[in-house]
Design an enzyme around this catalytic site. Structure first.
Site, PDB file in Angstrom:
ATOM      1  N   GLU A   1      42.878  37.958  42.247  1.00 40.64           N
ATOM      2  CA  GLU A   1      42.505  37.610  40.870  1.00 40.64           C
ATOM      3  C   GLU A   1      42.402  38.828  39.960  1.00 40.64           C
ATOM      4  O   GLU A   1      42.539  38.719  38.744  1.00 40.64           O
ATOM      5  CB  GLU A   1      41.194  36.804  40.847  1.00 40.64           C
ATOM      6  CG  GLU A   1      39.917  37.567  41.212  1.00 40.64           C
ATOM      7  CD  GLU A   1      39.608  37.590  42.697  1.00 40.64           C
ATOM      8  OE1 GLU A   1      40.551  37.403  43.505  1.00 40.64           O
ATOM      9  OE2 GLU A   1      38.439  37.815  43.065  1.00 40.64           O
TER      10      GLU A   1
ATOM     11  N   CYS B   1      38.932  36.305  49.822  1.00 43.54           N
ATOM     12  CA  CYS B   1      37.981  37.176  50.504  1.00 43.54           C
ATOM     13  C   CYS B   1      37.038  36.355  51.380  1.00 43.54           C
ATOM     14  O   CYS B   1      37.434  35.887  52.448  1.00 43.54           O
ATOM     15  CB  CYS B   1      37.261  38.060  49.496  1.00 43.54           C
ATOM     16  SG  CYS B   1      36.657  39.571  50.262  1.00 43.54           S
TER      17      CYS B   1
ATOM     18  N   HIS C   1      41.438  40.568  46.815  1.00 48.20           N
ATOM     19  CA  HIS C   1      41.117  39.846  45.571  1.00 48.20           C
ATOM     20  C   HIS C   1      42.322  39.829  44.633  1.00 48.20           C
ATOM     21  O   HIS C   1      42.423  40.672  43.734  1.00 48.20           O
ATOM     22  CB  HIS C   1      39.924  40.506  44.874  1.00 48.20           C
ATOM     23  CG  HIS C   1      38.636  40.288  45.581  1.00 48.20           C
ATOM     24  ND1 HIS C   1      37.854  39.172  45.377  1.00 48.20           N
ATOM     25  CD2 HIS C   1      38.008  41.016  46.522  1.00 48.20           C
ATOM     26  CE1 HIS C   1      36.786  39.232  46.147  1.00 48.20           C
ATOM     27  NE2 HIS C   1      36.855  40.343  46.859  1.00 48.20           N
TER      28      HIS C   1
HETATM   29  N1  GLN Z   1      30.814  39.112  52.262  1.00 47.84           N
HETATM   30  C1  GLN Z   1      32.141  39.263  52.764  1.00 47.84           C
HETATM   31  C2  GLN Z   1      32.401  40.661  53.275  1.00 47.84           C
HETATM   32  O1  GLN Z   1      31.661  41.558  52.968  1.00 47.84           O
HETATM   33  C3  GLN Z   1      33.175  38.876  51.703  1.00 47.84           C
HETATM   34  C4  GLN Z   1      33.149  39.765  50.511  1.00 47.84           C
HETATM   35  C5  GLN Z   1      33.854  39.182  49.320  1.00 47.84           C
HETATM   36  O2  GLN Z   1      34.105  37.980  49.253  1.00 47.84           O
HETATM   37  N2  GLN Z   1      34.162  39.998  48.350  1.00 47.84           N
HETATM   38  O3  GLN Z   1      33.347  40.869  53.982  1.00 47.84           O
END
Ligand code: GLN
Length: 540
Positions: A512, A384, A510
């Site tokens: 994970e 992410c 994600h």
């Molecule tokens: N802050 C970033 C976004 O909003 C990444 C979010 C995250 O890593 N879950 O896109």
């Protein structure tokens, strides 16, 4: 047969591992062929943990249907096959939100709205809704967050008392408590457990089973004492001592003391004995690794034990699948910048992972990590925000766009290579405004990602507001970035890979959240496997 319910409460102190214990009980029941569903009731007033600081709450676990939930649902996912959705986690905030909306609509027909019965009815409805997720649910495990004796968990306890009263024979209560060993006295102490059971009984709940968290196995004498003082049969006092090597030993330890057999007996369920062979085989690999890899995680909540819970677990699963163990070193990204030398700050690991994150702080240390990995050919895995970091680093140092950034960290950057999804630019409230939940992603053949997954269409879970800005796509591709995964029927870039590198890959989702010890996530397996191969090639 009617649906059975197991209520799991905790006493004495928090952080006893109630979620892990509930997940382990769920696992054992599944090993007996029983269809389960799991529910976490959280006594705080937030509607969901999505807006809470990870320092306070730890990881926010996201489900396929886009619910932002408590991290215990991650344990449920890793240990069981329980359906996990919005119906699997309820907070006091959600309960009150529903009750107050009903009140405003006039649903209560002029009645005074009260904790009993209106709030408790709503809690009971959530338990039934969790059971109704699948047609063939046989047992619902309900974990009540917090510690017995807290003011805020009282409505939940009252609701489960009523629930049990209304369904005699279909419910049991398992109370998890703490039995400390006092070094100075040379004794284990049962008094805190007695007090917490007393508090439960005051509200009309008598536990059917007591699980005692302790450092060492309890003697028969201590178990007999707990049995007598807590009004629980002696064979229903089970110790859950600290496991030595892996949290995946917990179900085996509980099974060894006959926990699943006793639960089934109490609930009147007849089922075959538990078949734990697959789990035991996995555990054997875990306990007998053939080598070790060292992974550095560079994040900004590294001091919090649980902020990246699923990431840590998924790395372990990847290591299980490669037959090795993983040592995780934690690095605070801000300290990398302060140190001045990246090598001195984080050097010495076999690979690096940059997990998700929010806000402006911590960016530069992560960008330095990505640069370090890219220029030295060290495996890098970005999750992410970790992918966004990888894009920004590539833009600055390969494309020469020196001030490239994400608009989240610098809204005035001349090169917004990461920017906000167009449709979300109007955001005013922070809660529930992200791209959340599972989306399909099409993989490009012959890429690192496609080879790892072994297929071309995948579903992964998202939680973010910002995305790769496609206006820069051609420029990135020309310089050696491959966008190997794209939103199916869309254009959003979901996976990026540095072509001329052993393993440098970032994902906008994600992975994970979808890794289990028995089904390690393909990207985590491939990441670890590539490191193992790289080490072997170097004769290490
Ligand atoms: N802050 C970033 C976004 O909003 C990444 C979010 C995250 O890593 N879950 O896109």
């Amino acid at each position: 047969m009617s649906i059975k319910y197991i209520f799991i409460t905790g006493g004495v102190v928090s952080s006893l591992g109630k979620g892990l214990t509930a997940a382990s009980i769920g696992h054992l029941l599944e090993c007996r062929g029983i269809q389960i569903a799991m529910l976490k009731l959280d006594p705080y007033l937030n509607v969901d943990p999505g807006t809470m600081n990870p320092f306070q709450h730890g990881e926010v676990y996201v489900t396929d249907d886009g619910a932002e939930t408590d991290l215990d649902l991650g344990h449920y996912y890793r240990y069981t096959h329980s359906p996990l959705s919005k119906a699997s986690n309820t907070t006091t905030g959600q309960i009150y939100d529903t009750v107050l909306k009903k009140e405003r609509r006039g649903d209560y027909l002029g009645n005074t709205v009260q904790v009993i019965p209106h709030v408790t009815d709503e809690i009971k409805n959530r338990i039934l809704a969790c059971a109704a997720q699948a047609a063939n649910t046989q047992v619902v495990l309900v974990e009540i967050g917090g510690t017995v004796g807290d003011i805020e968990s009282l409505p939940f306890l009252e609701a489960i008392r009523q629930f049990r009263y209304e369904r005699p024979g279909d419910c049991i209560n398992i109370h998890l408590t703490y039995v400390p060993y006092l070094k100075a006295a040379g004794e284990v102490k049962t008094k805190p457990s007695q007090h917490s059971v007393q508090a439960l009984r005051e509200i009309g709940i008598v536990p059917d089973m007591i699980l005692c968290r302790c450092e060492k196995a309890l003697s028969d004498e201590i178990k007999a004492k707990i049995s007598l003082f807590c009004h629980v049969a002696k064979e229903a006092v089970i110790d859950e001592k600290d496991v030595e090597n892996s949290i995946y030993e917990v179900p085996i330890e509980l099974h060894r003391q006959g926990l699943d057999e006793k639960v089934c007996k109490l609930l009147g369920i007849s089922s075959p004995p538990a078949d734990l062979s697959r789990w035991e085989k996995m555990l054997h690999t875990v306990l007998h690794p053939k080598g070790k890899v060292v992974i550095g995680i560079v994040g900004k909540y590294m001091d919090h034990q649980d902020a990246y819970k699923s990431v840590f677990e998924a790395l372990h699963h990847g290591a299980f699948s490669a037959g090795v163990e993983v040592e995780i070193r934690r690095f605070e990204s801000d300290r990398i910048v302060e140190n001045g030398s990246v090598e001195a700050a984080i050097g010495g690991c076999d690979g690096y992972l940059v997990p998700g994150g929010f806000g402006e702080r911590g960016w530069e240390g992560k960008v330095l990590t990505a640069k370090y990995c890219r220029t030295k050919g060290i495996p890098y895995f970005g999750l992410c925000l970790g992918m966004q970091v990888m894009i920004v680093e590539f833009a600055r140092h390969v494309l020469g766009l020196k001030e490239a950034h994400s608009t989240e960290a610098n809204p005035n950057t001349p090169d917004p290579v990461i920017s906000m999804l167009i449709e979300q630019k109007e955001i005013q409230n922070l809660g529930g405004t992200m791209r959340l939940g599972a989306y399909p992603c099409r993989l490009k053949p012959d890429t690192l990602a496609c080879k790892a997954y072994g297929k071309t269409l995948i579903w992964e879970r998202h939680r973010h507001r910002y995305e790769f800005n496609n206006e820069y796509k051609a420029a990135f591709e020309e310089k050696g970035m491959c966008f190997s995964g794209t939103l199916e029927h869309g254009s959003l870039c979901e996976i990026s890979e540095v072509v001329d590198h052993p393993w440098m890959l970032g994902v906008q989702f994600h992975p994970e959240f979808k890794s289990k010890p028995l089904e390690p996530h393909p990207l985590f397996s491939d990441f670890i496997q590539s490191i193992v191969l790289q080490k072997r090639a170097k004769g290490l």
